[in-house]
Design an enzyme around this catalytic site. Structure first.
Site, mmCIF file in Angstrom:
data_model
loop_
_atom_site.group_PDB
_atom_site.id
_atom_site.type_symbol
_atom_site.label_atom_id
_atom_site.label_comp_id
_atom_site.label_asym_id
_atom_site.label_seq_id
_atom_site.Cartn_x
_atom_site.Cartn_y
_atom_site.Cartn_z
ATOM 1 N N GLU A 1 0.815 -1.212 0.000
ATOM 2 C CA GLU A 1 0.000 0.000 0.000
ATOM 3 C C GLU A 1 0.843 1.254 0.000
ATOM 4 O OE1 GLU A 1 -1.751 -1.701 3.610
ATOM 5 O OE2 GLU A 1 -1.397 0.252 4.520
ATOM 6 N N CYS B 1 7.206 -7.155 6.752
ATOM 7 C CA CYS B 1 8.421 -6.621 7.379
ATOM 8 C C CYS B 1 8.903 -7.600 8.436
ATOM 9 C CB CYS B 1 8.096 -5.274 8.023
ATOM 10 S SG CYS B 1 9.516 -4.448 8.762
ATOM 11 N N CYS C 1 8.346 -4.911 15.068
ATOM 12 C CA CYS C 1 7.920 -3.901 16.041
ATOM 13 C C CYS C 1 6.537 -4.294 16.567
ATOM 14 C CB CYS C 1 7.883 -2.521 15.402
ATOM 15 S SG CYS C 1 9.486 -1.970 14.826
ATOM 16 N N GLY D 1 7.413 -2.125 5.370
ATOM 17 C CA GLY D 1 8.765 -2.630 5.138
ATOM 18 C C GLY D 1 9.853 -1.809 5.783
ATOM 19 N N GLU D 2 11.038 -2.404 5.858
ATOM 20 C CA GLU D 2 12.211 -1.709 6.379
ATOM 21 C C GLU D 2 13.141 -1.450 5.194
ATOM 22 O OE1 GLU D 2 13.559 -0.120 8.983
ATOM 23 O OE2 GLU D 2 15.322 -0.016 7.695
ATOM 24 N N SER E 1 12.942 6.336 6.074
ATOM 25 C CA SER E 1 12.747 6.098 7.502
ATOM 26 C C SER E 1 13.180 4.681 7.857
ATOM 27 C CB SER E 1 11.260 6.278 7.833
ATOM 28 O OG SER E 1 11.017 5.964 9.181
ATOM 29 N N SER F 1 13.051 5.778 13.377
ATOM 30 C CA SER F 1 11.943 5.422 14.259
ATOM 31 C C SER F 1 12.528 5.076 15.616
ATOM 32 C CB SER F 1 11.189 4.219 13.679
ATOM 33 O OG SER F 1 10.558 4.598 12.486
ATOM 34 N N HIS G 1 11.081 5.920 19.074
ATOM 35 C CA HIS G 1 9.958 5.418 19.878
ATOM 36 C C HIS G 1 10.235 5.120 21.350
ATOM 37 C CE1 HIS G 1 8.226 5.369 15.986
ATOM 38 N NE2 HIS G 1 8.452 4.127 15.664
ATOM 39 N N CYS H 1 0.343 2.130 9.083
ATOM 40 C CA CYS H 1 1.201 1.242 8.336
ATOM 41 C C CYS H 1 0.667 -0.192 8.257
ATOM 42 C CB CYS H 1 2.549 1.252 9.036
ATOM 43 S SG CYS H 1 3.831 0.505 8.114
HETATM 44 N N1 SAH Z 1 10.638 0.339 8.826
HETATM 45 C C1 SAH Z 1 10.739 1.754 8.699
HETATM 46 C C2 SAH Z 1 9.673 2.398 7.833
HETATM 47 C C3 SAH Z 1 8.268 1.855 7.896
HETATM 48 S S1 SAH Z 1 7.352 2.162 9.354
HETATM 49 C C4 SAH Z 1 10.774 2.391 10.079
HETATM 50 O O1 SAH Z 1 10.714 1.680 11.064
HETATM 51 O O2 SAH Z 1 10.933 3.599 10.171
HETATM 52 C C5 SAH Z 1 6.952 3.845 9.232
HETATM 53 C C6 SAH Z 1 6.649 4.515 10.547
HETATM 54 O O3 SAH Z 1 5.315 4.209 10.975
HETATM 55 C C7 SAH Z 1 7.566 4.054 11.650
HETATM 56 O O4 SAH Z 1 7.977 5.143 12.430
HETATM 57 C C8 SAH Z 1 6.666 3.129 12.424
HETATM 58 O O5 SAH Z 1 7.155 2.958 13.697
HETATM 59 C C9 SAH Z 1 5.339 3.846 12.324
HETATM 60 N N2 SAH Z 1 4.143 3.081 12.655
HETATM 61 C C10 SAH Z 1 3.915 1.763 12.502
HETATM 62 N N3 SAH Z 1 2.685 1.430 12.948
HETATM 63 C C11 SAH Z 1 2.113 2.577 13.382
HETATM 64 C C12 SAH Z 1 0.846 2.885 13.952
HETATM 65 N N4 SAH Z 1 -0.069 1.955 14.156
HETATM 66 N N5 SAH Z 1 0.606 4.175 14.296
HETATM 67 C C13 SAH Z 1 1.531 5.141 14.066
HETATM 68 N N6 SAH Z 1 2.730 4.904 13.527
HETATM 69 C C14 SAH Z 1 3.032 3.636 13.190
#
Ligand code: SAH
Length: 340
Positions: free
Chosen positions: A89, A109, A113, A156-157, A188, A211, A213, A330
């Site tokens: 998507e 991915c 996480c 994805g990463e 990212s 990311s 967090h 995501c």
């Molecule tokens: N793998 C990469 C890019 C994809 S995730 C990364 O980790 O940065 C893109 C961003 O969306 C990341 O910061 C991820 O932690 C965040 N994300 C994932 N699920 C989410 C959710 N339910 N609400 C808000 N942000 C989310």
């Protein structure tokens, strides 16, 4: 056969040279594909019949399929079906400063996480460069407008698919290609150090977002298993090097999860952690999803977190919310499509 939309200008030039033709043929083809957006070789008058044959015999000009679209006022969410039946998507967002697209870089991915839908569903495979490029071409065709910004923040990463990411960035950034300026492209990552190392050699002008967090290993280990491999200390060491080498400001994304990482202590710890680094923190209200039990922090909690960072002179913003109504977190649209 390789798909044409994953071929960098340089590789296309090499292809023509290998086939005893001139380098500028590549620019000619790029003009049709990316400037005129003509994808059918038969509609490209300047390309001779011999080269049309050559291209047809060596490259696939097909597209991934747009399967579904959900719209809200300032966001559109797209579900694409790949040739092998997998789904990915992308999200289009209208901002005051332009239009951005958030693209996927993998099917699923492997980073795992705990708060993320895509991690829950695991990686099926990497996306090829063309599958990332075509997300942009198809969405631009859908809205009949050119976009100004690209973020690689979908499923994805990206640094777990570095080589294809690299070709994708080259094609998007190429002034004869999609031609989006380096400063308008952001990648990212969850913090894969080897990827950051390659990225800062290859793309000093492209924006890097991390990311994060969590302000410490204890919390980060709990929500992001990758932290057990690349710890905060090591991550910040490489980010210092990144800063020195590129002179660029780093973005930290920080999802606000109720009772997990949103306390005042966390805010103070975070302020200390990033102090001295040229960066800014983007606080992201967590997008709740049915399948995962984490809750979004309360508004007051987010505001007080924000205040503490501000008071400590940290650049911080609270992310404008997009797409709550359209499954825009995501991986949510894909998960729903798959009925999981
Ligand atoms: N793998 C990469 C890019 C994809 S995730 C990364 O980790 O940065 C893109 C961003 O969306 C990341 O910061 C991820 O932690 C965040 N994300 C994932 N699920 C989410 C959710 N339910 N609400 C808000 N942000 C989310």
């Amino acid at each position: 056969m390789k798909n044409i939309f994953g071929i960098t200008l340089k590789n296309l030039e090499d292809f023509f040279i290998e086939n005893n033709d001139k380098k500028f043929r590549a620019t000619q083809l790029y003009e049709f594909l990316y400037k005129k957006r003509i994808y059918n070789l038969d509609n490209m008058p300047n390309i001779g019949n011999k080269n049309k044959e050559l291209l047809k015999n060596n490259f696939d000009f097909s597209f991934i399929k747009m399967k579904k679209k959900q719209e809200d006022q300032d966001v559109k969410k797209y579900l694409f079906e790949l040739k092998d039946g997998n789904f990915i998507e992308s999200v289009l967002m209208y901002h005051d400063y332009g239009i951005s697209i958030c693209v996927s870089s993998q099917v699923g991915c492997n980073m795992g996480c705990k708060f993320c839908e895509s991690g829950r569903l695991k990686k099926v495979r990497n996306l090829e460069a063309y599958e990332i490029v075509e997300q942009i071409l198809l969405i631009e065709a859908d809205i009949k407008e050119r976009i100004s910004h690209v973020v690689v923040m979908g499923i994805g990463e990206p640094f777990d698919n570095y080589d294809n990411l690299k070709d994708f960035i080259k094609i998007v950034n190429c002034n004869k290609g999609i031609d989006i300026g380096a400063r308008h492209i952001t990648v990212s990552t969850c913090g894969l150090i080897p990827g950051i190392q390659r990225f800062m050699e290859d793309f000093k002008e492209i924006n890097l977002a991390i990311s994060l967090h969590a302000p410490n290993d204890k919390i980060r280990n709990q929500i992001m298993p990758i932290n057990k491999v690349y710890k905060i200390k090591d991550l910040f060491k490489i980010l210092k090097e990144y800063e020195k080498k590129t002179n660029r400001r780093i973005t930290f994304e920080y999802i606000m999860l109720e009772d997990i990482n949103d306390s005042k202590e966390c805010a103070k710890e975070l302020a200390n952690l990033v102090k001295g680094l040229n960066c800014y923190i983007n606080l992201i209200p967590y997008n709740e999803t049915e399948n995962i039990e984490y809750k979004r922090s309360k508004k007051v909690q987010i505001l007080s977190f924000y205040d503490i960072l501000k008071k400590n002179n940290i650049n911080v913003t609270i992310r404008k919310e997009f797409g709550g109504k359209v499954d825009a977190a995501c991986g949510q649209l894909r998960a729903n499509q798959m009925g999981r």
